[in-house]
Design an enzyme around this catalytic site. Structure first.
Site, PDB file in Angstrom:
ATOM      1  N   ASN A  44       3.028   4.993   3.162  1.00 57.47           N
ATOM      2  CA  ASN A  44       1.754   5.225   2.475  1.00 57.47           C
ATOM      3  C   ASN A  44       1.644   6.705   2.130  1.00 57.47           C
ATOM      4  OD1 ASN A  44       1.520   5.524   5.333  1.00 57.47           O
ATOM      5  ND2 ASN A  44      -0.698   5.355   5.240  1.00 57.47           N
TER       6      ASN A  44
ATOM      7  N   CYS B 100      -0.034   2.353  -0.814  1.00 58.85           N
ATOM      8  CA  CYS B 100       0.424   1.722   0.427  1.00 58.85           C
ATOM      9  C   CYS B 100       1.940   1.813   0.574  1.00 58.85           C
ATOM     10  CB  CYS B 100       0.021   0.243   0.436  1.00 58.85           C
ATOM     11  SG  CYS B 100      -1.719  -0.045   0.754  1.00 58.85           S
TER      12      CYS B 100
ATOM     13  N   GLU C 221       3.992  -0.571   1.306  1.00 58.55           N
ATOM     14  CA  GLU C 221       4.667  -1.686   0.643  1.00 58.55           C
ATOM     15  C   GLU C 221       4.890  -1.367  -0.837  1.00 58.55           C
ATOM     16  OE1 GLU C 221       2.021  -1.741   2.566  1.00 58.55           O
ATOM     17  OE2 GLU C 221       1.783  -3.628   3.663  1.00 58.55           O
TER      18      GLU C 221
ATOM     19  N   CYS D 177      -1.311  -5.565  -1.707  1.00 53.68           N
ATOM     20  CA  CYS D 177       0.131  -5.571  -1.400  1.00 53.68           C
ATOM     21  C   CYS D 177       0.664  -6.990  -1.294  1.00 53.68           C
ATOM     22  CB  CYS D 177       0.405  -4.792  -0.116  1.00 53.68           C
ATOM     23  SG  CYS D 177       0.306  -3.006  -0.385  1.00 53.68           S
TER      24      CYS D 177
HETATM   25  N1  THU Z   1      -1.910   0.848   4.361  1.00 50.40           N
HETATM   26  C1  THU Z   1      -0.617   0.534   3.985  1.00 50.40           C
HETATM   27  O1  THU Z   1       0.172   1.443   3.660  1.00 50.40           O
HETATM   28  N2  THU Z   1      -0.258  -0.763   4.001  1.00 50.40           N
HETATM   29  C2  THU Z   1      -1.053  -1.788   4.392  1.00 50.40           C
HETATM   30  O2  THU Z   1      -0.656  -2.944   4.284  1.00 50.40           O
HETATM   31  C3  THU Z   1      -2.373  -1.515   4.974  1.00 50.40           C
HETATM   32  C4  THU Z   1      -2.897  -0.147   4.708  1.00 50.40           C
HETATM   33  C5  THU Z   1      -2.304   2.260   4.363  1.00 50.40           C
HETATM   34  C6  THU Z   1      -3.215   2.655   3.235  1.00 50.40           C
HETATM   35  C7  THU Z   1      -3.899   3.880   3.834  1.00 50.40           C
HETATM   36  O3  THU Z   1      -3.091   5.020   3.570  1.00 50.40           O
HETATM   37  C8  THU Z   1      -3.916   3.615   5.317  1.00 50.40           C
HETATM   38  O4  THU Z   1      -2.983   2.581   5.550  1.00 50.40           O
HETATM   39  C9  THU Z   1      -5.261   3.198   5.858  1.00 50.40           C
HETATM   40  O5  THU Z   1      -5.801   2.169   5.116  1.00 50.40           O
END
Ligand code: THU
Length: 130
Positions: free
Chosen positions: A39, A50, A52, A86
């Site tokens: 992320n 994110c 993913e 995602c």
């Molecule tokens: N986040 C992800 O990278 N993937 C997910 O599936 C859930 C959330 C990140 C986005 C943000 O930078 C942090 O987690 C908090 O939401």
């Protein structure tokens, strides 16, 4: 190295100064190659991306558009569930039966699939009348 280990390793590079919630993701393309993502947050909060999404972008940039396995890891109490956006992104490049491993840093693991995460996905057939 397992796909989950690849996600665990890359998670260290997550840029999450605002949430402090680092996420690592890895996807295996149909070629067998592994693509990683983290992320990447932004002071303009909605501009963050994110883990993913980062892994998928790396796969597509490398010329692959089919993924066969996914792993995501975060330091959460329970295996981190992919966000809704995602799930749709994974569905674009995977199949309903594509395995997804969700994990915590402390060792909890949930084995699921893209189809279980997004059972009623929007797909190209919904645009057949266009
Ligand atoms: N986040 C992800 O990278 N993937 C997910 O599936 C859930 C959330 C990140 C986005 C943000 O930078 C942090 O987690 C908090 O939401």
């Amino acid at each position: 190295m397992s796909l989950l280990d690849a996600a665990r390793e890359v998670r260290e590079n997550a840029y999450a100064p605002y949430s402090r919630f680092k996420v690592g993701a890895a996807v295996r393309g149909a070629s067998g190659r592994v693509y990683r993502g983290v992320n990447v947050e932004n002071v303009a909060y909605p501009e963050g991306t994110c883990a993913e999404a980062g892994a998928i972008a790396a796969m597509v940039a490398a010329g692959e558009t089919e993924l066969v396995e996914v792993a995501v890891i975060a330091d959460s109490p329970e295996p981190v569930p992919c966000c809704g956006g995602c799930r749709q992104k994974l569905a674009e490049f995977g199949k309903p039966g594509t395995p997804v491993t969700l994990a915590t840093v402390s060792g909890k693991v949930l084995a699921t699939t893209i189809g279980e995460l997004l059972p009623a996905r929007f797909d190209p057939s919904h645009m057949d009348k266009c």
